[in-house]
Write a protein that holds these residues in place. Structure first.
Motif, PDB file in Angstrom:
ATOM      1  N   THR A  40       0.833  -1.337  -0.020  1.00  0.00           N
ATOM      2  CA  THR A  40      -0.075   0.050  -0.020  1.00  0.00           C
ATOM      3  C   THR A  40       0.919   1.415  -0.073  1.00  0.00           C
ATOM      4  O   THR A  40       1.933   1.169   0.513  1.00  0.00           O
ATOM      5  N   ALA A  41       0.420   2.305  -0.672  1.00  0.00           N
ATOM      6  CA  ALA A  41       1.135   3.561  -0.632  1.00  0.00           C
ATOM      7  C   ALA A  41       0.285   4.300   0.240  1.00  0.00           C
ATOM      8  O   ALA A  41      -0.914   4.371   0.468  1.00  0.00           O
ATOM      9  N   VAL A  42       0.860   5.171   0.949  1.00  0.00           N
ATOM     10  CA  VAL A  42       0.112   6.303   1.898  1.00  0.00           C
ATOM     11  C   VAL A  42       0.106   7.472   1.410  1.00  0.00           C
ATOM     12  O   VAL A  42       1.402   8.264   1.310  1.00  0.00           O
ATOM     13  N   ARG A 238      -6.231  -5.558   4.862  1.00  0.00           N
ATOM     14  CA  ARG A 238      -5.352  -6.418   4.162  1.00  0.00           C
ATOM     15  C   ARG A 238      -5.329  -7.916   4.877  1.00  0.00           C
ATOM     16  O   ARG A 238      -5.573  -8.774   3.915  1.00  0.00           O
ATOM     17  N   SER A 239      -5.190  -7.875   6.002  1.00  0.00           N
ATOM     18  CA  SER A 239      -5.223  -9.077   6.669  1.00  0.00           C
ATOM     19  C   SER A 239      -6.456  -9.727   6.557  1.00  0.00           C
ATOM     20  O   SER A 239      -6.744 -10.922   6.134  1.00  0.00           O
ATOM     21  N   GLY A 243      -7.224 -13.323   4.734  1.00  0.00           N
ATOM     22  CA  GLY A 243      -7.965 -14.426   5.285  1.00  0.00           C
ATOM     23  C   GLY A 243      -9.035 -14.781   4.566  1.00  0.00           C
ATOM     24  O   GLY A 243      -9.510 -16.053   4.406  1.00  0.00           O
ATOM     25  N   SER A 244     -10.147 -13.815   4.121  1.00  0.00           N
ATOM     26  CA  SER A 244     -11.214 -14.331   3.523  1.00  0.00           C
ATOM     27  C   SER A 244     -11.140 -14.875   2.142  1.00  0.00           C
ATOM     28  O   SER A 244     -11.705 -15.837   1.708  1.00  0.00           O
ATOM     29  N   ARG A 256     -13.468  -4.173   0.855  1.00  0.00           N
ATOM     30  CA  ARG A 256     -13.193  -2.905   0.961  1.00  0.00           C
ATOM     31  C   ARG A 256     -14.061  -2.324   2.046  1.00  0.00           C
ATOM     32  O   ARG A 256     -14.409  -1.102   2.322  1.00  0.00           O
ATOM     33  N   VAL A 257     -14.559  -3.163   3.169  1.00  0.00           N
ATOM     34  CA  VAL A 257     -15.287  -2.712   4.333  1.00  0.00           C
ATOM     35  C   VAL A 257     -14.348  -1.673   4.850  1.00  0.00           C
ATOM     36  O   VAL A 257     -13.101  -1.919   5.260  1.00  0.00           O
TER      37      VAL A 257
END
Lengths: 504, 504
Positions: A40-42, A238-239, A243-244, A256-257
């Protein structure tokens, strides 16, 4: 938009020491996790009012984290060279890659706001540029960029005092440029335009954080905390997505929740707490005032110009804040043929089968009419949020949807007046007890009221975020301290009359 | 936008019998599942050109499904009564609840398109209304409404012939109203405005299906098949979300990943197949023409007015379609100081760390310059889609993002010319073999080329969807039949010169 950034937020020295050490450590850790994962970029956008500490905050962020992996860029209004390229070109050139942090001091908001505020561009063009920004930001977020939008705010008074202080000291007087003075002169216009920009670009996935800029410790901690939460939220998403994916196959992958991080107050000041709850009116004064304002409202509501306008009057407040009795004082002044009171409870089966705004679209007043909402569409971001009746992503997008809804009403001639009747928890307790003890008020108190009361801090937080995100130039919120019912009712009538008068 | 709806799609009788029976049964089943689950509403918008079969299709859908659970509403331009309410008010009143199907014959697009096409409104207002629609549709989708947007199209020729046929028969002549004739006169303008409306409202989550309306069987089956797929997609997403909720906890719940249903061709006509691949040019004619058009291009590219414009020339095509050799014929006419050729391969590490459009923003030509892209940003919806290098949701949103990108370039003075070099699979095979057998061409053929060739149908489908969704008034696609290289090169030069001429 700027309500809770004008209440004198201030962080005490002890708190600063403790929080700055904690945040500094946590931010650095998050930065390295970002770098190592490289997924990811911030991007941090730093905008706002002159002198609200934007530059200092940028410096602190660079100091607290590892500056080798941060790229800071400053953007002013477009230069003639910039204008030779598409508007977004200069930003694309310096977007942070995955794993890195970019800080844009000034951003794609700077030029649209400045150009429109200074009269160089039409409103239509301004709206179009905001729309392009919205598309662009939506794309960035979909591409995995964590977008942190910070708006540093100073009240007009604070901005004026800042210039005075600088000028009065020969050592700092040189810092005040003619441009600064000019900006102060245009303060109101700048805020008005900024209000629209923030309102139209507060996407659920990239909403603005408005930070009060007068206290350096407060603004720094606010920005740092918000940044940290945004990064941690991205890691968590992300995690969860990983996982899902493993569990449910590729269909569930790019999840994207949006989750709401826990809110940590940096000081004890808050929009609801700073209200003055001690003001009251003696009965005799109250009665005179009531007569005066009810008379005024009666005339205004019967004014011929009202035939081309409509009124939507929204009451929200904690249980026992006095919504019902206040509404009665208003309807006493109105012609029964032209108003209706809509009490809003939990949605029924038909209503649940529709988008949540549906039932309110049905009550839009015709021109010439008034509708008074005893609770309203704000239930989405109050009770539904606090009680977990909808997902965080749903109430987070609701702010924008509600602003859009109210703007549509406004465009169609509806005057919207939104009142928050604010009471203290102590006063609520007193009223609850009174209701229990008074036979004819007994029906008004239920076990649910007591349950809601236990969630007072969560409700308070939800109310403040609601006001920050939906109090707009188009439809501002009025917070009315209501521990004293006399004072409160007159205040409400006064706000209502003044707003109607301004609208006609 | 309307390319593949002008190629004479037609369904044979036998196919119609078979497909209509199948779809009818499946739609009814889907409708009952929708009703029983009661978790989603379906809203079908029916828009398009006069006489393209909108009414007939609405009737058929009602006939094929259980009309008791379908609500059909017709919307024309706003009446004075409508104008007293917010624009979206009349639509809110009749939204289908969960479990039900709504069909809007005419919709929130009807009035904006008509008002702008007839000159009653400014472009800025039109754009604002489209933006409001976009927000509204995004909200509907987020609230769980399945939005099916159908646009029925007729080419100008087909529209004219239809009126003639109706008029020539005394039994049908009465059906032709002065309004119909007036609409036909305004056909070009209507299509131009519709193109912008469709382009700006094709969200990934609710994109338009453009249906050729001349053959009743084709249009009915297309609409029915699309509706069925939309409903089945919604069921599948629901199940996946339920599954992933159970598996991964609440964080993964409202999963909005878009999946692409399998594409079923209803006839053998397609945008690429209908090209005339037999056209060719003799060497002597070719050489004359080449000289002529290269001369013209040389002059145009050196025209003083080009200093204020730039050129982005995009070449896409299957392997061995002749991109390289065509580009050489163009650069021969250009001044080497003012152009550059950008070959686009798989993104490198730096590029993968950025949003996919990033690397193309870097090559935007300065004013006065040209950039020729040998493959381009369309890789996102071609190779990345077909090879599964990005998620369906990602390439589905890319159409809108690309249109937005190209519009920004255009606004900044860049002329965009997009060429699809179309070859037949047989011609590709011939060229592959030739490359294998010719020593100095050997390097140009790799095992990957053969692998790609196996996915020809998937690529063909991706190309057609790309052209349908990104060929806009702002930046149209030119499909050039290229089995004969002479013919192809001259065609490309001619299109390029004509578009430059029109732009200067």
């Amino acid at each position: 938009m700027f309500e809770s950034a004008e209440i004198g937020h201030r962080v005490e020295k002890e708190r600063w020491k403790q929080e700055s050490a904690r945040l500094r450590h946590a931010l650095l850790q998050a930065q390295y996790r970002l770098l190592n994962e490289g997924r990811t970029a911030v991007l941090i956008l730093v905008n706002g009012v002159d002198g609200a500490g934007r530059g200092e905050t940028v410096n602190t962020l660079n100091e607290w984290m590892d500056p080798r992996h941060i790229r800071t860029e400053a953007f002013g209004p477009q230069t003639p060279e910039d204008r030779k390229h598409p508007e977004m070109w200069r930003f694309w050139q310096v977007l942070p890659p995955k794993g890195r942090i970019g800080i844009f001091f000034g951003s794609w908001y700077t030029d649209p706001v400045a150009s429109f505020a200074r009269g160089g561009e039409t409103h239509a063009r301004f709206v179009q540029r905001l729309e392009r920004i919205r598309q662009f930001e939506r794309m960035l977020v979909a591409e995995g960029v964590v977008l942190v939008k910070l708006w540093f705010h100073l009240s007009k008074k604070a901005a004026r005092e800042r210039l005075k202080t600088l000028q009065s000291d020969p050592k700092t007087a040189w810092r005040v440029t003619p441009q600064d003075k000019d900006n102060l002169r245009r303060y109101d216009r700048f805020i008005e335009v900024s209000d629209e920009a923030l309102r139209k670009t507060s996407l659920g996935e990239a909403s603005w954080l408005v930070i009060e800029g007068s206290d350096p410790a407060y603004r720094t901690l606010s920005a740092a905390q918000h940044l940290l939460q945004a990064m941690q939220g991205a890691f968590a998403r992300r995690s969860a997505a990983d996982g899902s994916t493993a569990a449910a196959g590729p269909a569930a992958a790019p999840d994207r929740v949006l989750q709401q991080p826990p809110f940590l107050a940096l000081d004890s000041r808050s929009l609801l707490k700073v209200q003055d709850y001690t003001r009251s009116l003696k009965r005799s004064v109250y009665e005179d005032e009531l007569e005066h304002w009810q008379g005024k409202l009666a005339l205004l509501s019967r004014d011929a110009r009202m035939h081309k306008r409509a009124l939507a009057l929204v009451f929200e407040g904690m249980d026992a804040a006095g919504k019902g009795s206040t509404i009665r004082r208003i309807t006493q002044a109105l012609d029964a043929r032209f108003y209706r009171v809509v009490p809003v409870a939990a949605p029924n089966e038909n209503e649940r089968a529709q988008p949540y705004l549906w039932r309110f679209w049905r009550y839009i007043p015709d021109l010439g009419k008034s509708v008074i909402f005893d609770r309203s569409w704000y239930g989405r971001v109050l009770v539904e949020r606090v009680e977990g009746l909808c997902a965080p992503a749903d109430w987070m997008r609701a702010y924008g949807e509600i602003n859009e809804y109210e703007e549509e009403l406004c465009d169609a001639g509806v005057v919207i007046v939104k009142i928050w009747l604010a009471i203290t928890p102590e006063e609520q307790l007193r009223r609850f007890r009174e209701r229990e003890q008074t036979l004819y008020k007994n029906f008004k108190i239920t076990p649910e009221d007591w349950r809601n009361r236990e969630k007072w801090p969560q409700y308070e937080r939800a109310v403040e975020e609601m006001i920050d995100r939906t109090s707009t130039q188009v439809a501002p919120w009025y917070i009315v301290a209501s521990d004293n019912k006399h004072w409160s009712r007159i205040e409400v009538l006064r706000h209502l009359c003044q707003r109607l008068e301004a609208a006609l």
